[in-house]
Design an enzyme around this catalytic site. Structure first.
Site, mmCIF file in Angstrom:
data_model
loop_
_atom_site.group_PDB
_atom_site.id
_atom_site.type_symbol
_atom_site.label_atom_id
_atom_site.label_comp_id
_atom_site.label_asym_id
_atom_site.label_seq_id
_atom_site.Cartn_x
_atom_site.Cartn_y
_atom_site.Cartn_z
ATOM 1 N N TYR A 1 0.816 -1.228 0.000
ATOM 2 C CA TYR A 1 0.000 0.000 0.000
ATOM 3 C C TYR A 1 0.842 1.268 0.000
ATOM 4 C CZ TYR A 1 -4.064 -2.846 1.275
ATOM 5 O OH TYR A 1 -5.079 -3.772 1.288
ATOM 6 N N GLY B 1 -17.839 -9.536 1.671
ATOM 7 C CA GLY B 1 -18.580 -8.760 2.666
ATOM 8 C C GLY B 1 -19.126 -7.459 2.083
ATOM 9 N N ASP B 2 -18.340 -6.792 1.255
ATOM 10 C CA ASP B 2 -18.774 -5.509 0.665
ATOM 11 C C ASP B 2 -20.017 -5.701 -0.209
ATOM 12 O OD1 ASP B 2 -16.376 -4.601 1.779
ATOM 13 O OD2 ASP B 2 -15.290 -4.703 -0.134
#
Ligand code: ADP
Length: 304
Positions: free
Chosen positions: A101, A257-258
């Site tokens: 990231y 989950g989203d």
């Protein structure tokens, strides 16, 4: 309820390997994934808006064009002159994915700096959706601005939905994460955790224990996801469980989950029917995990 679903958080550039050292550029992020699936699930009577902060540069323009192209309203996207959007790279080693990231200075970290703009967006929404990642990336002052704006919008009639999405590495420490998530839960109509995270970071012994803890914190409806196992839906007076249809060929669980949250909420705000909402959530998530990537375009004919 005003017919606007407002998702708030960070969308990043995604660099996904295509082989031979080359990468394909995309855009993703937990709240963006949910907004994207909500847009696909709700009728055009609803506006689906994404609030984040971006820079003034070319890649930020590309992200806005991507959001526009997905049918998401971008009028609440804020512009920072001295920052740009975050980026992550998917790395493959022996078939295993890992992520690197570059987001510590991303524009989205400032999305709560302008309290008036944040409140104006929240006040115009029927349902406000955010996650623990939305809170994690903010400064401590930003989090308080966010939660007071949310509380004020709710007093004016907005509903709030929250997925704690516990990622301790994004927080200054695990206790701050637990405290802030618990405080936010007290402002929510829908609390949508994944048991795996809650077990790891709150030491819950069962999904029912997670539901009890969040009810105690003040959330109205708790929807605990647990991979292929039962989804628990709990309110003060009711508790039900549903077993998702088994999926034999799981390809990639990114955004399970989203996408569940998106289809659940899109159904619930229209019908108010818990059973139909869980069925819609499990159906969409069950389809998404049979495909590679976070954003699976089910309208392209890819999926029957
Ligand atoms: P997250 O991606 O947030 O960790 P979960 O893994 O709990 O979320 O999954 C969210 C939902 O996706 C589950 O409630 C279920 O409906 C569906 N799902 C996930 N994994 C499976 C699976 N192996 N088989 C069937 N459904 C699944």
């Amino acid at each position: 309820m005003p017919s606007t679903f407002l998702a708030i958080g960070e969308c990043m550039v995604e660099m996904a390997p295509t082989g031979g050292g080359t990468f394909a550029k995309g855009f993703a992020g937990d709240t963006l994934n949910t907004a994207w699936y909500v847009r696909k699930s709700l009728s055009q009577d609803w506006a689906v808006s994404y609030l984040t902060a971006v820079g003034n540069d070319q890649i930020s323009e590309e992200m806005i064009a991507f959001l526009d192209g997905a049918g998401l309203a971008t009028d609440h996207v804020q512009r920072m002159t001295d920052r740009t959007i975050g980026l992550y790279m998917i790395q493959l080693k022996d078939g295993e994915r890992s992520f690197a990231y570059w987001r510590s200075q991303s524009a989205a970290r400032c999305l709560a700096n302008d309290a008036a703009a944040l409140s104006a967006a929240m006040d115009a929404a029927g349902l406000i959706y955010f996650s623990g990642i939305t809170l994690a990336i903010l400064s401590p002052e930003g989090r308080q601005t966010f939660l007071s704006s949310l509380a004020a919008a709710r007093r004016k009639g907005a509903k709030a939905a929250f997925d704690p999405n516990l990622r301790p590495r994004l927080w200054e420490d695990a206790q701050t994460m637990r405290d802030c998530v618990t405080e936010a839960a007290g402002l929510c109509d829908f609390l949508m955790p994944s048991f795996e995270d809650e077990e790891a970071h709150f030491s819950d012994a069962s999904p029912s224990e997670s539901a009890d803890r969040y009810l105690k914190a003040g959330a109205a409806m708790i929807v605990v996801k647990n991979g292929p196992q039962e989804v628990i839906v709990a309110t003060e007076n009711d508790r039900r469980s549903f077993r998702p249809e088994p999926v034999r060929s799981v390809v990639d669980t990114t955004a399970a989950g989203d996408s569940f949250n998106a289809a659940f909420l899109a159904e619930y705000i229209v019908s108010g029917d818990v059973d139909a909402s869980v069925a819609a959530g499990a159906r969409l998530a069950g389809t998404v995990i049979q495909h590679r990537g976070a954003l699976v375009d089910l309208s392209s004919g890819l999926v029957a």
